[in-house]
Design a protein around this motif. Structure first.
Motif, PDB file in Angstrom:
ATOM      1  N   HIS A 297       0.792  -0.857  -0.331  1.00 38.90           N
ATOM      2  CA  HIS A 297       0.351   0.241  -0.029  1.00 38.90           C
ATOM      3  C   HIS A 297       1.117   0.818  -0.456  1.00 38.90           C
ATOM      4  N   ASP A 298       1.687   1.191   0.048  1.00 40.53           N
ATOM      5  CA  ASP A 298       2.437   2.279  -0.111  1.00 40.53           C
ATOM      6  C   ASP A 298       4.663   2.305  -1.092  1.00 40.53           C
ATOM      7  N   ARG A 299       3.845   1.366  -2.357  1.00 39.60           N
ATOM      8  CA  ARG A 299       4.932   0.665  -2.843  1.00 39.60           C
ATOM      9  C   ARG A 299       5.941   1.981  -3.240  1.00 39.60           C
ATOM     10  N   GLU A 300       6.114   3.048  -3.831  1.00 43.28           N
ATOM     11  CA  GLU A 300       6.921   3.824  -4.246  1.00 43.28           C
ATOM     12  C   GLU A 300       7.994   4.069  -2.855  1.00 43.28           C
ATOM     13  N   ALA A 301       7.375   4.370  -2.077  1.00 44.95           N
ATOM     14  CA  ALA A 301       8.213   4.247  -0.326  1.00 44.95           C
ATOM     15  C   ALA A 301       9.201   3.482   0.130  1.00 44.95           C
ATOM     16  N   THR A 302       8.075   2.083  -0.021  1.00 50.04           N
ATOM     17  CA  THR A 302       8.677   0.743   0.091  1.00 50.04           C
ATOM     18  C   THR A 302       9.628   0.380  -0.394  1.00 50.04           C
ATOM     19  N   VAL A 303       9.180   0.732  -1.464  1.00 50.39           N
ATOM     20  CA  VAL A 303      10.811   0.491  -2.917  1.00 50.39           C
ATOM     21  C   VAL A 303      12.003   0.186  -2.399  1.00 50.39           C
ATOM     22  N   ALA A 304      11.794   2.317  -2.881  1.00 52.81           N
ATOM     23  CA  ALA A 304      13.010   3.422  -2.169  1.00 52.81           C
ATOM     24  C   ALA A 304      13.696   3.048  -0.825  1.00 52.81           C
ATOM     25  N   ARG A 305      13.317   1.970  -0.120  1.00 50.51           N
ATOM     26  CA  ARG A 305      13.302   1.881   1.681  1.00 50.51           C
ATOM     27  C   ARG A 305      14.550   0.719   0.952  1.00 50.51           C
ATOM     28  N   SER A 314      18.626   3.900  -7.012  1.00 46.33           N
ATOM     29  CA  SER A 314      18.788   4.834  -8.707  1.00 46.33           C
ATOM     30  C   SER A 314      17.689   4.585  -9.107  1.00 46.33           C
ATOM     31  N   PRO A 315      17.275   6.049  -9.429  1.00 46.28           N
ATOM     32  CA  PRO A 315      16.170   5.880 -10.254  1.00 46.28           C
ATOM     33  C   PRO A 315      15.628   4.784 -11.372  1.00 46.28           C
ATOM     34  N   THR A 316      16.966   4.466 -11.917  1.00 46.93           N
ATOM     35  CA  THR A 316      16.523   3.981 -12.940  1.00 46.93           C
ATOM     36  C   THR A 316      16.367   2.678 -11.484  1.00 46.93           C
ATOM     37  N   ASN A 317      17.178   1.711 -11.263  1.00 48.84           N
ATOM     38  CA  ASN A 317      16.654   0.724 -10.125  1.00 48.84           C
ATOM     39  C   ASN A 317      15.026   0.950  -9.101  1.00 48.84           C
ATOM     40  N   ARG A 318      14.742   2.204  -9.214  1.00 53.25           N
ATOM     41  CA  ARG A 318      13.377   1.753  -8.287  1.00 53.25           C
ATOM     42  C   ARG A 318      12.798   1.781  -9.808  1.00 53.25           C
ATOM     43  N   GLU A 319      12.620   1.807 -10.790  1.00 55.59           N
ATOM     44  CA  GLU A 319      11.603   2.415 -11.689  1.00 55.59           C
ATOM     45  C   GLU A 319      11.637   0.432 -11.939  1.00 55.59           C
ATOM     46  N   ARG A 320      12.202  -0.191 -12.509  1.00 52.29           N
ATOM     47  CA  ARG A 320      12.985  -1.431 -12.417  1.00 52.29           C
ATOM     48  C   ARG A 320      11.910  -2.549 -11.166  1.00 52.29           C
ATOM     49  N   ALA A 321      11.827  -1.707  -9.769  1.00 54.67           N
ATOM     50  CA  ALA A 321      11.343  -2.369  -8.719  1.00 54.67           C
ATOM     51  C   ALA A 321      10.247  -2.704  -8.958  1.00 54.67           C
TER      52      ALA A 321
END
Length: 370
Positions: A297-305, A314-321
């Motif tokens: 339910h908090d995908r972007e913030a959790t992926v970043a963590r 990295s921006p590229t890895n965040r997009e891939r994740a």
């Protein structure tokens, strides 16, 4: 040093998630296989360990099969392995010293039923990360942890984790993430002692959601989970307790008493996981905790963590994740989203609520994870 490679001529298991065992395969006449080939060829992977007979089994996968793309490594090994080598544990340990090593090892511990397979899939999408979901030989060690003794256990965990890292093209800067069955949490401290430079993640889910998910899982495995049925309850207790005696939860319930409902035994199993997490953390295991709600339910913030913990943000890895969310992480298995299952009925949910209200140990476990 030479070994015997035997073709797999038959295979059988009672259900998809049955722990990896020697008895799953029938083997034919063999041919000599050199130790150098077992080390050099990443198609040879560790399938299971048999402590009773001091032996291990490696299986060969077809060329081109990417084990990191599979929801569960042990399921893919069962389905696709073509040959097997049985070797003594001492030889397994000696060969492990010649295998490639990742720059960083990350243990992914969990309660199970909490998004850990999705997390493994997220990591597999990243550049510089090699992520494997459920190498099952390690589960055989955890079940026997009390008999092995700590020094032996730590050595075999070191060996098993080394054999779990089998990239086709190993790079010196690679991070290896190994996601285990939830029972591995019971021996997390030994994992970390055996691999002192490693990092540990802990994924968890709330009690009610976990019990409901296990109930649905049982249905997807084709089990009778109806009121009064004990077969699935007993199976789950045996597997999910990692062979613990029923008395360890005597102040919650008797998990193998015919009168004990499945959801009550499951609640006790959940409490055992939370207590194992707390005990390991108290000994100094440096967990990075993430909840099921965080991941879903908090995908972007959790992926970043998550990426920050791994050191691969990295921006590229965040997009891939984030792409990993687009695909069912258990697609192609009995646990996929497409497999239908009913939720835990309201009266059985209430039984879980009442257990928490009436039992101090359950309340403590629930309160610890709020």
């Amino acid at each position: 040093m030479g070994f015997v490679g035997q073709p797999i001529v038959g295979r059988d298991r009672p259900f998809e998630v049955d722990p990896a065992r020697f008895g799953h395969f029938q083997l034919g006449e063999g041919e000599s296989v050199g130790a150098d080939e077992l080390v050099r060829d990443p198609a040879w992977t560790l399938y299971t360990i048999d402590p009773d007979h001091d032996r291990a089994m490696l299986v060969r996968l077809p060329d081109g099969l990417d084990l990191t793309a599979q929801p569960f490594a042990f399921v893919a090994q069962f389905d696709h392995a073509t040959d097997a080598v049985v070797l003594p544990l001492d030889d397994l340990a000696r060969l492990a010293d010649d295998l490639p090593r990742p720059a960083t090892l990350v243990h992914l511990f969990s309660t199970g039923r909490c998004g850990s397979t999705l997390a493994s899939r997220i990591f597999a999408e990243l550049d510089g990360v090699w992520s494997l979901s459920e190498p099952d030989a390690i589960a055989q060690l955890v079940v026997r942890r009390d008999e092995y003794g700590t020094p032996r256990m730590q050595e075999m965990l070191r060996v098993a984790t080394r054999w779990s890292y089998r990239p086709v093209d190993p790079r010196p800067d690679t991070t290896c993430v190994l996601k285990y069955r939830s029972e591995a949490l019971f021996d997390a401290a030994d994992f970390v002692t055996a691999t002192p430079d490693s990092t540990s993640l802990f994924l968890y889910r709330d009690l009610e959601g976990w019990v409901d998910s296990c109930y649905r899982f049982g249905q997807k495995q084709g089990a009778d989970v109806g009121e009064g049925s004990t077969a699935m309850r007993d199976f789950l207790w045996h597997i999910l307790s990692a062979g613990a005696p029923p008395g360890v939860v005597a102040d919650i319930c008797d998990p193998v008493d015919p009168a004990t409902p499945m959801e009550t035994a499951l609640a006790a199993l959940w409490a055992m996981r939370i207590e194992a997490y707390q005990a390991a953390a108290a000994t100094g295991v440096p967990f990075h905790p993430f909840s099921y709600r965080d991941i879903n339910h908090d995908r972007e913030a959790t992926v970043a963590r998550l990426l920050q913990v791994l050191g691969h943000d990295s921006p590229t890895n965040r997009e891939r994740a984030l792409r990993a969310y687009d695909v069912d992480s258990q697609q192609g298995t009995d646990g996929s989203r497409d497999a239908s299952a009913e939720p835990l009925p309201a009266d059985r949910r209430q039984r879980v609520h009442s257990l928490v209200a009436d039992n101090a140990r359950m309340r403590a476990a629930v309160d610890a994870m709020r």
